[in-house]
Write an enzyme that holds these catalytic residues in place. Structure first.
Site, PDB file in Angstrom:
ATOM      1  N   CYS A 158       0.464   3.122   3.689  1.00 44.82           N
ATOM      2  CA  CYS A 158       0.968   2.838   4.710  1.00 44.82           C
ATOM      3  C   CYS A 158       2.255   1.819   4.664  1.00 44.82           C
ATOM      4  O   CYS A 158       2.582   1.208   5.979  1.00 44.82           O
ATOM      5  CB  CYS A 158      -0.384   2.276   5.911  1.00 44.82           C
ATOM      6  SG  CYS A 158      -1.059   0.958   5.177  1.00 44.82           S
ATOM      7  N   CYS A 212      -8.252  -5.807  -9.792  1.00 43.31           N
ATOM      8  CA  CYS A 212      -7.828  -4.872 -10.532  1.00 43.31           C
ATOM      9  C   CYS A 212      -7.555  -3.506  -9.888  1.00 43.31           C
ATOM     10  O   CYS A 212      -8.443  -2.746  -9.190  1.00 43.31           O
ATOM     11  CB  CYS A 212      -9.181  -4.528 -11.767  1.00 43.31           C
ATOM     12  SG  CYS A 212      -8.674  -3.477 -13.071  1.00 43.31           S
ATOM     13  N   CYS A 245      -4.722   0.625   6.468  1.00 45.50           N
ATOM     14  CA  CYS A 245      -5.253   2.064   6.598  1.00 45.50           C
ATOM     15  C   CYS A 245      -6.586   2.316   5.733  1.00 45.50           C
ATOM     16  O   CYS A 245      -6.842   3.649   5.789  1.00 45.50           O
ATOM     17  CB  CYS A 245      -4.112   3.140   6.039  1.00 45.50           C
ATOM     18  SG  CYS A 245      -4.081   2.846   4.105  1.00 45.50           S
ATOM     19  N   CYS A 263      -7.359  -1.346   1.567  1.00 46.52           N
ATOM     20  CA  CYS A 263      -6.238  -1.891   2.334  1.00 46.52           C
ATOM     21  C   CYS A 263      -6.565  -2.289   3.583  1.00 46.52           C
ATOM     22  O   CYS A 263      -7.435  -1.067   4.254  1.00 46.52           O
ATOM     23  CB  CYS A 263      -5.147  -0.568   2.397  1.00 46.52           C
ATOM     24  SG  CYS A 263      -3.584  -1.246   3.609  1.00 46.52           S
ATOM     25  N   CYS A 270       1.074  -1.125   0.034  1.00 49.11           N
ATOM     26  CA  CYS A 270       0.096   0.026   0.100  1.00 49.11           C
ATOM     27  C   CYS A 270       0.840   1.187   0.182  1.00 49.11           C
ATOM     28  O   CYS A 270       2.053   1.355   0.686  1.00 49.11           O
ATOM     29  CB  CYS A 270      -0.886   0.061   1.308  1.00 49.11           C
ATOM     30  SG  CYS A 270      -1.755   1.467   1.455  1.00 49.11           S
TER      31      CYS A 270
END
Length: 138
Positions: free
Chosen positions: A55, A123, A103, A100, A52
């Site tokens: 984070c 995707c 976060c 995510c 991510c």
């Protein structure tokens, strides 16, 4: 590899704007979508981990990435516990949005037209992720 910063959900909008690029902020925090074919991660072929961009949470192992032809980095399975989903009603039909787990940043959508063994196509917006190549031994 560094662990995900689990305190990121407490960040203010100003903190996110400071820590992310404008495009990352639009996608991760405002649920925008990057233009297809624009992410350098589409062409990434090395072994490693996709994380991510908000984070650092590990999201996808490179061995689950495949060429979907969609214009966005696509994966058939996330790392267990790395992502969460919700229903997105922004279009005329509902879609499954992927976030995510650490976060809560918007990553993309998951569809049921991917390859086996899962049949899923995660995707993802490339701007919402970073890539960390595996260290070579030797």
């Amino acid at each position: 590899m560094p662990e995900s910063d689990k305190t990121n959900t407490a960040k203010s909008e100003q903190d996110w704007k400071r820590d992310l690029s404008p495009n990352q902020f639009k996608v991760l925090r405002e649920h925008a979508t990057e233009y297809p074919g624009t992410s350098p991660l589409n062409d990434e072929k090395r072994p490693g981990v996709y994380r991510c961009a908000g984070c650092g949470q590990p999201l996808y192992a490179s061995d689950t990435k495949y060429e979907s032809g969609s214009g966005w980095p696509s994966f058939w399975e996330p790392i267990p516990g790395a992502v969460e989903t919700s229903t997105d009603y922004k279009l005329a039909y509902p879609r499954t949005e992927v976030h995510c787990a650490a976060c809560k940043g918007h990553l993309g959508h998951v569809f049921d037209d991917g390859p086996q063994p899962t049949g899923k196509r995660y995707c993802m917006n490339g701007v919402a992720m970073t890539f960390v190549p595996s260290e070579k031994s030797g």
